[in-house]
Structure formats: C-alpha cells, structure tokens
Design a protein around this motif. Structure first.
Motif, PDB file in Angstrom:
ATOM      1  N   CYS A  11       0.838  -1.202   0.000  1.00 51.33           N
ATOM      2  CA  CYS A  11       0.000   0.000   0.000  1.00 51.33           C
ATOM      3  C   CYS A  11       0.878   1.259   0.000  1.00 51.33           C
ATOM      4  O   CYS A  11       1.855   1.344   0.744  1.00 51.33           O
ATOM      5  N   CYS A  14       0.408   2.806   3.832  1.00 52.40           N
ATOM      6  CA  CYS A  14       0.879   2.147   5.056  1.00 52.40           C
ATOM      7  C   CYS A  14       1.946   1.087   4.807  1.00 52.40           C
ATOM      8  O   CYS A  14       2.456   0.483   5.743  1.00 52.40           O
ATOM      9  N   GLN A  15       2.271   0.832   3.548  1.00 47.59           N
ATOM     10  CA  GLN A  15       3.308  -0.138   3.172  1.00 47.59           C
ATOM     11  C   GLN A  15       2.954  -1.585   3.549  1.00 47.59           C
ATOM     12  O   GLN A  15       3.810  -2.456   3.545  1.00 47.59           O
ATOM     13  N   GLN A  16       1.677  -1.813   3.922  1.00 44.62           N
ATOM     14  CA  GLN A  16       1.249  -3.197   4.189  1.00 44.62           C
ATOM     15  C   GLN A  16       0.838  -3.822   2.853  1.00 44.62           C
ATOM     16  O   GLN A  16       0.611  -3.120   1.875  1.00 44.62           O
ATOM     17  N   TYR A  30      -3.196   0.094  -3.084  1.00 42.92           N
ATOM     18  CA  TYR A  30      -3.720   0.494  -1.776  1.00 42.92           C
ATOM     19  C   TYR A  30      -4.285  -0.740  -1.093  1.00 42.92           C
ATOM     20  O   TYR A  30      -4.734  -1.690  -1.761  1.00 42.92           O
ATOM     21  N   HIS A  35      -7.506   4.232   2.280  1.00 38.88           N
ATOM     22  CA  HIS A  35      -6.143   4.667   1.953  1.00 38.88           C
ATOM     23  C   HIS A  35      -6.045   5.170   0.517  1.00 38.88           C
ATOM     24  O   HIS A  35      -5.225   6.021   0.201  1.00 38.88           O
TER      25      HIS A  35
END
Ligand SMILES: C[S@@+](CC[C@H](N)C(=O)[O-])C[C@H]1O[C@@H](n2cnc3c(N)ncnc32)[C@H](O)[C@@H]1O
Length: 541
Positions: A11, A14-16, A30, A35
């Motif tokens: 994403c 949030c980098q998840q 995303y 987000h």
C-alpha cells in the motif's frame, strides 16, 4: 516454475500488503478504499495517469503525455490481454512459455506431451494450467492431436501459428469485453492478405479453426485476428533467454513507433505485466513512443522492416536525417575520396542517402560527385550481415578481424561494426576463458574503448536511461575497476589516484543501478556489484 516471481504489492500509504490498484493509472496499490482516498488527497491526483490517447490522420491513435513526465518514471503498467507462442518457433510450453528440452522416452528423445491434446508442454503442472484449458478442450472435443515430435534441436514448428489466434477467438465467449478491445486494434489485413505468409495462414490457420476445430468463425475474422496480432504484439522475452512469447497489451498498443524513442519497457513477474518507463524527460503534449524495430540498424533496413512487419513508412526525425543524428550508422566511406586519404576516420567523406525517405534514392558522397545505387547499398549490407552472422560467437579474433577487414569501407559507427563491437563486449569479460581477471592489459583497454564507442552511439540513438546505456555502464565500471586495481598493485598509480578512479567507476555503477533497478531480476546483481566495488574502494583506503 522457474523465472521471475510475482511482485508483492504494498500500500502506498501504510506499506502493508495491498490488492487494490488506483483505477486511473493502475500503477499504485492500496490496501483499502480509505487509503486510496487518502492517497488521492495527499497528491496522487497530480501524478495519476500521465497519458491520453489521441487521433491524427498521419499517425492514427497515439499516446500523448498529459503532464511532464520524469526520466525513469513508470508511465504504464498493464496485464497482457492475450499471450501466446510465436508463429513459428522451436517447441515452447503452451502454459509457461519456457523453451522445451526433449527427454528420453522409451529409448527415443521426445518432449513431454499434454495427455489430452498432445501439444509439447513442461509437465503435468503446466498441462493443467488455466491458460491451456479452453484450447485443450476444443482440440480434445474434436479428437485433434498435435503431431509435433522431437526431430532435431531448435527445429521451428509452423504449427504454433494457430495457438495465439485461437486464444483470441475463444475469448469471444469467455471474455467478450476483452475480445472487443482486441478486435478494435489496428490490423492492416488489407496490406498483408496477399503476402506469402498470409497465403499460408489462409490454408493452415483458417482450415484448422473452421474445419479441424469446427469453430463458428469466418475466414475474414480469423485472418483479422492474426493480423491484429502481427501489428500489435510485443515480443516478450525473459532475461535468461529461456522464454520467448508474443503478447498484446491493449493500452500499450496505442504507443506509436519512433526510431529514437522516449520509453523502454520491461516485463514483470510470471504474469508478464508490461511496465513502460520514460527513458528521458517527456514534456506535456509530447508523443509517448516505443520502438518496433532495432535501433542499431541503418535507416534503409529499419524502414524496410517497419514497412514489412508493421505496414507503415516511418518519417521520424531520425529517418529524415541522412546522417542519423551524426552517427552515420547506415553509411559507408566514399571509395573515391578515400583513396588514399590522410585524415582520421572521422574526417573521411561518407556516402549518405540523397533522400532517406525514398529507399530507391541513390547514395551520394558528402564531398565529391560519386554515388551508388540504393540496391548496391542493400546488397552490400546483406552480404556483410551474412558474413557477420557466420562468425563464431566465442571467437573474438573473428570479430576483430571483421572490423579490421572493413575498416577502409565502414565507419566505426556503421551498424555492422557496431554489431561486431557488441559481440566483442559479450565475449571480453563475460565468456569462459575471457573473464576480466584473465584479460591482458591491452584487452582491458580494448573493452573500455568499445564501451565508450557504443555509449556514444547510445547517446544519439537510445538517449537517456535506455537498457543499452545501463548495461554498457555496468560493463564499463567493472572493467575500469579491474584496470585500476591492476595499476595500483603494479604501483603505476598512487592510492589517491586509485581512489579517484574507483569513485569514477562508482558514479557509473550508480547510474547503471538507477537505470536497471526497475527490473527486479537485476537487483541482486546490482547489489552484489555495489558491494564488490565498495569493498575494493575500502581496501585502497
Ligand atoms: C501498435 S499500432 C499503434 C496504434 C495505431 N496507431 C492505432 O491507431 O491503432 C501500430 C500501427 O500504428 C501505426 N504507426 C505506429 N507508429 C507510426 C509512425 N511513427 N508513423 C506512422 N504510423 C505509425 C502503423 O499503422 C502501425 O502499424
């Protein structure tokens, strides 16, 4: 399955791990709608979708930048609408695309075959893959069995010409929207219909679809699909050379051709997602182009190829310039002015086309009245290309002798000399028995000179962050580092001198890394090279 792995998207916020893409550019991921909205507000709205498709009478539909695009920026990422083998090819797996090797089955060499339709495949896993299911079913339902068997290595099989068109035709039922998208692409069937290839396709492909498989398509539709494929398909290869396919990317098909393009493209992961990357800054309103042919050919050969395979006459700035931006890549020396001539090669008058947009135009000396007919240029090019093709790929002496033998006729940038130089670069420092550590000082210098010569050509014909420049820089920094190490150990240069030279190599390596790190398969190599050079630098501190 070997080869590049699927990318794991994260994403933007949030980098998840993420599984939703921006609906506009499809370039950023995303994890959630929330987000995605946040990303839009935080500035993605200014970066999203860098192009639009326009129409003109001269160029048809073409892609144009809707904002300034930065060098190295990814402009487009797209899944293939359809992917399949080339028309005539040595056996490749119909699922993963890998080139197949025969194995010994009951004392004879043959390929593994699909148990239902008998097409050569990698093995049971590929045989059951989704991509092969529908075509396998229609062939099996009609009791059709492929007859390809191993006879000799690399034997091209024309039977592969049916697979890609069949896949498109089957989409009319399975994915009508995508079928319509493909059918809306340019076909040029009217230009191809009477060519020898299409006469053969009419006999083979049309018969196969209508009579053998009993599918409800007419001849015009079947040949249109084949022609759309020929006009729009990208030649997909993986870096290690084990896979070679052709795929249609509907949006990327809107990129028109230029002989000095402003993008390059790469294929990501096992899904062959296409990523188009700007090699130079592209201004708002500029056409976004790809190159459909080899940039390292002269205008005569490039334009002939474009007419034959893509059915149009290119009139880009390079094609109009008889010197091809001063590279003279398609030219030869004037045999009258250069008998004997005292100046260096760069001062020798050249024969250039009197009208590069007319392939029949004579080639005239830049200085005297001497000229030759264009067909003589074609013959000469052809004869020397054949000679070059016959040279042994692991014998540098043969390529060096070729360059020397024709040095009185061919400019150092002539495309045949460029091909020979490229072959030498592949050998020196890369092939067994010619590792950098094994090269004499003289050959290290030769390799450095070759890199510089080709970088000069790259600057003119594939400017900016092209793959050509990236790989040349990678080669150059490595050979310069070995040369520096030798000079330092032999006390020919001081510690400071060695460090300065190694820093120069590091600058080249960093530029190469900027260009090439977008290719996931290159990342481990680049990291290893940066680490090795850093260690060498530290060892001279
Ligand atoms: C992949 S398609 C590109 C999209 C195409 N212009 C369209 O309208 O669908 C390739 C075809 O576009 C046209 N084309 C591409 N580049 C061109 C150029 N530089 N000059 C003229 N025609 C070009 C040719 O007809 C070519 O066969």
């Amino acid at each position: 399955m070997n080869g590049p792995k699927k990318e794991i998207p994260v994403c933007e916020i949030c980098q998840q791990s993420a599984n939703q893409t921006c609906g506009g550019c499809k370039l950023v991921y995303y994890c959630s709608k929330a987000h995605q909205k946040l990303g839009w507000r935080e500035g993605h709205k200014f970066k999203c979708c860098a192009f639009k498709v326009q129409f003109s009478d001269t160029y048809g539909r073409h892609m144009v930048a809707t904002r300034d695009i930065k060098q190295g920026e990814m402009i487009l990422k797209e899944k293939p609408a359809i992917i399949g083998p080339r028309m005539s090819t040595a056996p490749h797996c119909l699922s993963c695309g890998k080139k197949l090797q025969p194995m010994k089955i009951k004392d004879v060499f043959d390929f593994y075959k699909c148990k239902s339709c008998n097409w050569p495949m990698c093995g049971p896993e590929c045989e059951k893959a989704d991509i092969h299911k529908s075509e396998c079913k229609v062939m099996t339902d009609r009791n059709y069995k492929c007859t390809i068997k191993y006879e000799q290595a690399d034997k091209a099989e024309a039977a592969y010409c049916v697979i890609a068109p069949l896949r498109v035709l089957l989409m009319r039922e399975s994915n009508p929207k995508q079928y319509e998208n493909i059918m809306a692409l340019e076909s040029h069937l009217e230009d191809r219909i009477n060519t020898p290839l299409y006469v053969i396709l009419k006999a083979n492909l049309v018969t196969f679809i209508i009579q053998v498989l009993g599918l409800p398509f007419d001849e015009a539709t079947i040949l249109t699909v084949a022609s759309i494929y020929d006009t729009n398909a990208f030649d997909v290869r993986c870096l290690d050379g084990t896979k070679r396919l052709r795929a249609i990317y509907v949006t990327a098909s809107m990129m028109n051709h230029s002989c000095k393009t402003n993008t390059r493209h790469i294929y990501l992961g096992d899904d062959y997602n296409l990523a188009v990357i700007a090699t130079v800054p592209i201004s708002k309103g500029e056409m976004i182009t790809a190159t459909y042919t080899q940039t390292l050919l002269g205008t005569l050969d490039r334009r002939k190829l474009l007419r034959t395979i893509k059915c149009f006459d290119c009139d880009c700035d390079r094609c109009k310039d008889p010197t091809e931006f001063g590279t003279y890549i398609g030219s030869i020396y004037c045999s009258i002015c250069n008998r004997p001539f005292s100046g260096g090669p760069e001062k020798r008058p050249m024969l250039i086309s009197s009208n590069p947009l007319d392939e029949a135009a004579p080639w005239k000396c830049e200085k005297c009245d001497h000229f030759i007919l264009s067909r003589q240029m074609f013959w000469g090019n052809n004869a020397l290309s054949q000679e070059l093709k016959k040279l042994k790929k692991d014998e540098p002496k043969e390529f060096e002798e070729f360059i020397e033998k024709y040095s009185q006729a061919l400019h150092p940038n002539n495309h045949l000399v460029v091909q020979a130089k490229l072959a030498l670069l592949q050998i020196y420092g890369n092939q067994k028995g010619h590792a950098l550590s094994e090269l004499s000082d003289h050959l290290l210098k030769r390799k450095i000179d070759l890199c510089h010569d080709l970088l000069e050509v790259a600057d003119q014909l594939e400017p900016g962050w092209s793959r050509f420049r990236g790989t040349l820089l990678l080669d150059l920094q490595a050979v310069m580092a070995v040369q520096t190490k030798r000079e330092y150990e032999a006390e020919k240069i001081t510690r400071e001198g060695a460090q300065d030279q190694l820093m120069e190599s590091m600058t080249l390596l960093q530029e190469a890394a900027n260009i090439l790190r977008v290719e996931p398969e290159m990342r481990p190599t680049l990291e290893a090279k940066i680490q090795a050079l850093t260690q060498l630098l530290e060892s001279t501190e």
